[in-house]
Design an enzyme around this catalytic site. Sequence first.
Site, PDB file in Angstrom:
ATOM      1  N   HIS A  79       0.857  -1.194   0.000  1.00  0.00           N
ATOM      2  CA  HIS A  79       0.000   0.000   0.000  1.00  0.00           C
ATOM      3  C   HIS A  79       0.890   1.239   0.000  1.00  0.00           C
ATOM      4  O   HIS A  79       0.966   1.977   0.988  1.00  0.00           O
ATOM      5  CB  HIS A  79      -0.930  -0.040   1.212  1.00  0.00           C
ATOM      6  CG  HIS A  79      -1.890  -1.188   1.180  1.00  0.00           C
ATOM      7  ND1 HIS A  79      -3.088  -1.141   0.507  1.00  0.00           N
ATOM      8  CD2 HIS A  79      -1.785  -2.452   1.671  1.00  0.00           C
ATOM      9  CE1 HIS A  79      -3.705  -2.308   0.619  1.00  0.00           C
ATOM     10  NE2 HIS A  79      -2.946  -3.131   1.323  1.00  0.00           N
ATOM     11  N   HIS A 240      -3.624 -13.315   0.578  1.00  0.00           N
ATOM     12  CA  HIS A 240      -3.996 -13.551   1.986  1.00  0.00           C
ATOM     13  C   HIS A 240      -4.524 -14.983   2.172  1.00  0.00           C
ATOM     14  O   HIS A 240      -5.316 -15.235   3.084  1.00  0.00           O
ATOM     15  CB  HIS A 240      -5.073 -12.565   2.484  1.00  0.00           C
ATOM     16  CG  HIS A 240      -4.865 -11.129   2.128  1.00  0.00           C
ATOM     17  ND1 HIS A 240      -3.635 -10.534   2.095  1.00  0.00           N
ATOM     18  CD2 HIS A 240      -5.760 -10.145   1.793  1.00  0.00           C
ATOM     19  CE1 HIS A 240      -3.768  -9.256   1.752  1.00  0.00           C
ATOM     20  NE2 HIS A 240      -5.044  -8.998   1.553  1.00  0.00           N
ATOM     21  N   ARG A 243      -4.773 -17.034   5.504  1.00  0.00           N
ATOM     22  CA  ARG A 243      -5.500 -16.383   6.583  1.00  0.00           C
ATOM     23  C   ARG A 243      -6.307 -17.352   7.448  1.00  0.00           C
ATOM     24  O   ARG A 243      -6.470 -17.142   8.649  1.00  0.00           O
ATOM     25  CB  ARG A 243      -6.409 -15.337   5.930  1.00  0.00           C
ATOM     26  CG  ARG A 243      -7.372 -14.677   6.785  1.00  0.00           C
ATOM     27  CD  ARG A 243      -7.964 -13.493   6.052  1.00  0.00           C
ATOM     28  NE  ARG A 243      -7.291 -12.280   6.441  1.00  0.00           N
ATOM     29  CZ  ARG A 243      -7.350 -11.126   5.770  1.00  0.00           C
ATOM     30  NH1 ARG A 243      -8.033 -11.038   4.657  1.00  0.00           N
ATOM     31  NH2 ARG A 243      -6.734 -10.076   6.214  1.00  0.00           N
ATOM     32  N   ASP A 301       1.915  -7.099   2.056  1.00  0.00           N
ATOM     33  CA  ASP A 301       0.727  -6.303   2.400  1.00  0.00           C
ATOM     34  C   ASP A 301       1.194  -5.066   3.178  1.00  0.00           C
ATOM     35  O   ASP A 301       0.475  -4.534   4.008  1.00  0.00           O
ATOM     36  CB  ASP A 301      -0.267  -7.134   3.220  1.00  0.00           C
ATOM     37  CG  ASP A 301      -1.667  -6.529   3.230  1.00  0.00           C
ATOM     38  OD1 ASP A 301      -1.906  -5.531   2.518  1.00  0.00           O
ATOM     39  OD2 ASP A 301      -2.521  -7.054   3.975  1.00  0.00           O
TER      40      ASP A 301
HETATM   41 ZN    ZN Z   1      -5.915  -7.077   1.308  1.00  0.00          ZN
END
Ligand code: ZN
Length: 405
Positions: A79, A240, A243, A301
Amino acid sequence: MDASRLGGMIIEGGEVYTPERIGGNCLAVLGEKIAYVGESELVNASGMKQMARSGLLDIEEIDATGCYVVPGFVDAHVHIAGGGGEGGFHTRTPEIRFTALTLAGITTVVGVLGVDGVTRSVAGLLAKARALEQEGITTYIYTGAYEIPTRTITGNVRSDLVLIDKVIGVGEIAISDHRSAQPETFDLARLAAEARVGGLLGGKPGIVHLHLGRGARGLKPLFEVLDQTDLPISQFVPTHINRTRHLFEQAKEFRRRGGVIDLTAGVGPDLGEEGAVAPAAAFAELLTEFGSLDGVTISSDGNGSLPTFDEHGELVDIGVGPVDLTLQELYRAMTEMHLPLEKLLPVITSNPAKYLKLYPRKGCLAPGSDGDVVVLTKDLKVRDVVAKGRLVVRNGKPLVRGTFE
Ligand code: ZN
């Protein structure tokens, strides 16, 4: 580096992984490209060092004895322009710093927007990607945010892919998550069709990068798209996927069908994600089942928010994700699961570069590849980093900083 002479470096004495382990212990970079990988004798005989000493070339000699010399890392989910916001405006994370990436050995990054496509824009993400590129690393972006229909620059995914050089796919699109747009199979298929044709016309991979939440359906919507349409599995990269155990089992099925799966670093049972599969354990399981980690990647991430929700879906805590966790996960896989570095390195180098269609320019050490190199200590700490032929980190300290650092 002296602008009037061609620069470069000779990195000698380390164990070179291209990411395969090769016999030689020498690597030469000239300008922005890798010129040579192999035995030192050939470089010594080439006269490259003499050309440097005579002043013809501006060559830096780096002793990597006792270290690993590996390709620069490709992190396909960061990000970079900030993320989060799930707890209100004060929980929006700031833009990433150039050195946060380089100190983690990341020389190629794919920026993603995330949950907030309202106060953040794909245009802002593109601007941040261009800034990082100007500062010295290689960047791409996914157009879009969590939702479908998703956010774009030109009005649709197809045009973004065709017209904007840095856009290589769409993502991260959320499925099986309470923060997703709760898309139907049809919505997902139509979005993927846009990415497919946009990718073909723009000469891009046109990846549909899917964020998987903890929702019970997991990868089921994706399997429905594959079963009901003509879209190829190579179009989709779910992330992900470690998870939950259920999701991880579905991801293995997706891999069995030939798809690429992306684990997220820092997700594990000891880090507050109940029922999650730690990457080190996931690598071991995947290696046992498939014999290699082909088609398996891990991303950080990084720089997104790390929200914790209670059993009622209320936000109880929030932090910012670091980008150096992928390397830590590799170290844990080496030390706790006794997996060899050679088997693990592709998950952060050649494997993401391949599905992003950047290989062999990125993700490997070969003559003609971009001069992206990381020198790692034996306990996998980043010592030196070369990005596009420029030494940006030396002895764990940044030599090059972002504009406002
Ligand atoms: Zn995400």
